[in-house]
Scaffold this active site. Structure first.
Site, PDB file in Angstrom:
ATOM      1  N   ASN A 105       0.849  -1.195   0.000  1.00 57.24           N
ATOM      2  CA  ASN A 105       0.000   0.000   0.000  1.00 57.24           C
ATOM      3  C   ASN A 105       0.880   1.240   0.000  1.00 57.24           C
ATOM      4  O   ASN A 105       1.999   1.219   0.513  1.00 57.24           O
ATOM      5  CB  ASN A 105      -0.897   0.004   1.251  1.00 57.24           C
ATOM      6  N   THR A 106       0.378   2.297  -0.606  1.00 54.35           N
ATOM      7  CA  THR A 106       1.028   3.602  -0.468  1.00 54.35           C
ATOM      8  C   THR A 106       0.053   4.524   0.241  1.00 54.35           C
ATOM      9  O   THR A 106      -1.149   4.511  -0.030  1.00 54.35           O
ATOM     10  CB  THR A 106       1.473   4.184  -1.826  1.00 54.35           C
ATOM     11  N   HIS A 107       0.601   5.309   1.184  1.00 52.27           N
ATOM     12  CA  HIS A 107      -0.261   6.144   2.037  1.00 52.27           C
ATOM     13  C   HIS A 107       0.307   7.564   2.090  1.00 52.27           C
ATOM     14  O   HIS A 107       1.527   7.735   2.232  1.00 52.27           O
ATOM     15  CB  HIS A 107      -0.320   5.540   3.445  1.00 52.27           C
TER      16      HIS A 107
HETATM   17  C1  GAR Z   1      -2.621   8.458  -3.060  1.00 52.64           C
HETATM   18  O1  GAR Z   1      -2.181   9.630  -2.428  1.00 52.64           O
HETATM   19  C2  GAR Z   1      -2.597   7.308  -2.069  1.00 52.64           C
HETATM   20  O2  GAR Z   1      -1.540   7.368  -1.161  1.00 52.64           O
HETATM   21  C3  GAR Z   1      -3.905   7.520  -1.374  1.00 52.64           C
HETATM   22  O3  GAR Z   1      -4.798   7.790  -2.413  1.00 52.64           O
HETATM   23  C4  GAR Z   1      -4.106   8.539  -3.425  1.00 52.64           C
HETATM   24  C5  GAR Z   1      -4.425   7.933  -4.788  1.00 52.64           C
HETATM   25  O4  GAR Z   1      -4.198   8.840  -5.813  1.00 52.64           O
HETATM   26  N1  GAR Z   1      -4.268   6.351  -0.607  1.00 52.64           N
HETATM   27  C6  GAR Z   1      -4.797   6.427   0.620  1.00 52.64           C
HETATM   28  O5  GAR Z   1      -5.093   7.477   1.162  1.00 52.64           O
HETATM   29  C7  GAR Z   1      -5.035   5.082   1.276  1.00 52.64           C
HETATM   30  N2  GAR Z   1      -5.180   5.241   2.705  1.00 52.64           N
HETATM   31  P1  GAR Z   1      -4.657   8.525  -7.314  1.00 52.64           P
HETATM   32  O6  GAR Z   1      -6.123   8.125  -7.288  1.00 52.64           O
HETATM   33  O7  GAR Z   1      -4.393   9.792  -8.054  1.00 52.64           O
HETATM   34  O8  GAR Z   1      -3.787   7.390  -7.808  1.00 52.64           O
END
Ligand code: GAR
Length: 194
Positions: A105-107
């Protein structure tokens, strides 16, 4: 080893994974979203496994059945590593049983600070000078699990949640593909093909 990417939103992190030449076998979304269009444009298989079919977003959501259906989709595409990229559903145990230590996961925060769905807003409200992003191995607990990589992003005067999140995402788009690639290589070195 093939990668399955899970999306719920814009799919800009997915775009970065695809641009990074990662072996993405399938993109799965939990709701209609631009991420599915990104997959289609790249010629990658995609599937809308809509939460609406599993009780939606309220108390009636069948998390267990949803997760089991997701595992079936991922297995059907020969996935060995799962990469959540802005995925808005907390998954149940079956995904971790099927892919132990293989869900990433990326957060958009420096975990353990600011877990949850409003990490950027909360960092801003807390008045921190520095936030950032974290790539980690996902566990049953949301936004927890062993950290693989982190990078700091300074908060600028006048930042809004949108401007700050966009700068964090710019970092994630480099850090996530790099970290997923390194983790894949590590798994392949361990000779655990799936
Ligand atoms: C990213 O910043 C990711 O880290 C976050 O959603 C965004 C997706 O961006 N994830 C979370 O907050 C999970 N807890 P995207 O839709 O432009 O790829």
């Amino acid at each position: 080893m093939r990668v399955g990417v899970l999306v719920s939103g814009t799919g800009s992190i997915l775009e970065a994974l695809l641009a990074g030449d990662l072996p993405v076998a399938v993109v799965v979304a939990d709701r209609p979203c631009r991420g599915l269009e990104v997959a289609a444009a790249a010629g990658v298989d995609s599937e809308l496994l809509d939460r609406a079919r599993f009780g939606g977003f309220g108390a009636g959501f069948d998390r267990q059945a949803y997760t089991e259906a997701l595992v079936t989709v991922l297995r059907a595409h020969g996935v060995g590593l799962v990469a959540m990229a802005g995925f808005g559903t907390v998954l149940a145990a079956p995904v971790h049983d099927a892919f132990p230590g293989r869900v990433l996961n990326t957060h958009p925060a420096l975990l353990p600070a600011f877990p949850g769905w409003h990490a950027v807003e909360e960092a801003l409200a807390a008045g921190v000078a520095v936030t950032g992003c974290t790539v980690h191995i996902a566990t049953l607990e949301m936004d927890a699990g062993p950290v693989l990589a982190q990078e700091e992003v300074p908060v600028r005067p006048g930042d809004t949640a949108e401007s700050l999140h966009e700068r964090i995402k710019a970092v994630e788009r480099v850090l996530y593909p790099r970290t997923v690639r390194a983790y894949l290589a590590e798994l392949e070195e361990r000779d655990e093909p799936r």
